[in-house]
Design a protein around this motif. Structure first.
Motif, short mmCIF file in Angstrom:
data_model
loop_
_atom_site.label_atom_id
_atom_site.label_comp_id
_atom_site.label_asym_id
_atom_site.label_seq_id
_atom_site.Cartn_x
_atom_site.Cartn_y
_atom_site.Cartn_z
N GLU A 1 0.85 -1.19 0.00
CA GLU A 1 0.00 0.00 0.00
C GLU A 1 0.88 1.24 0.00
O GLU A 1 1.71 1.41 0.88
CB GLU A 1 -0.94 -0.03 1.20
N GLN B 1 -0.55 10.59 -2.82
CA GLN B 1 -1.76 11.25 -3.29
C GLN B 1 -2.17 10.65 -4.64
O GLN B 1 -1.34 10.08 -5.36
CB GLN B 1 -1.50 12.76 -3.47
N ALA B 2 -3.43 10.82 -5.00
CA ALA B 2 -3.93 10.29 -6.26
C ALA B 2 -3.23 10.89 -7.48
O ALA B 2 -3.17 10.27 -8.54
CB ALA B 2 -5.44 10.53 -6.36
N SER C 1 -2.83 2.28 -4.48
CA SER C 1 -2.79 3.70 -4.16
C SER C 1 -4.19 4.29 -4.26
O SER C 1 -5.08 3.72 -4.89
CB SER C 1 -1.84 4.45 -5.11
N ASP C 2 -4.35 5.44 -3.65
CA ASP C 2 -5.63 6.15 -3.65
C ASP C 2 -5.96 6.60 -5.07
O ASP C 2 -5.09 7.05 -5.81
CB ASP C 2 -5.52 7.35 -2.71
N GLU D 1 -13.29 8.73 -2.82
CA GLU D 1 -13.36 8.01 -1.55
C GLU D 1 -13.78 6.55 -1.75
O GLU D 1 -14.78 6.25 -2.40
CB GLU D 1 -14.33 8.69 -0.60
N PHE E 1 -9.56 2.72 -5.42
CA PHE E 1 -8.11 2.60 -5.46
C PHE E 1 -7.62 2.23 -6.85
O PHE E 1 -8.37 1.73 -7.68
CB PHE E 1 -7.64 1.53 -4.46
#
Length: 108
Positions: free
Chosen positions: A7, A11-12, A93-94, A98, A101
């Motif tokens: 993980e 940031q996205a 990752s993000d 919300e 992923f």
């Protein structure tokens, strides 16, 4: 388990780099931000696949076309980890939404 989940605490909008050759495989500076190197097996999101090698797809129980046809009923991560590919790493990752992923699979 033939995969290892890593993980990423990013940031996205951050780039994702290959751990083998250091190429940015997600590179937001490029118009085509998906820039897979020879070590990338797939790039996926909870909402579908952005890239997948034929070699990896052949190890999945369902085809990418089938998964995309039923993407409203499919958990993409659960499908990815059903692969029989011998050893691979998954960077999680993000996605910037919300609960969603991105997953980048690399050869181990």
């Amino acid at each position: 388990m033939s995969y290892q989940l890593i993980e990423l605490d990013i940031q996205a909008t951050d780039n994702i780099q290959c751990l083998h050759c250091q190429q940015h495989v997600i590179n937001w500076a490029e118009e085509q931000y998906i820039q897979p190197c020879e070590h990338v097996l797939f790039i996926a999101m909870d909402i579908g696949f952005e890239y997948m090698t034929d070699e990896f797809e052949q190890t999945m129980p369902r085809s990418v076309d089938d998964l995309h046809a039923h993407d409203d009923q499919v958990n993409m991560f659960a499908e990815i980890v059903k692969s029989t590919y011998p050893d691979y790493l998954i960077f999680k990752s993000d996605l910037g939404i919300e609960g969603y992923f991105r997953y980048v699979g690399f050869t181990a």
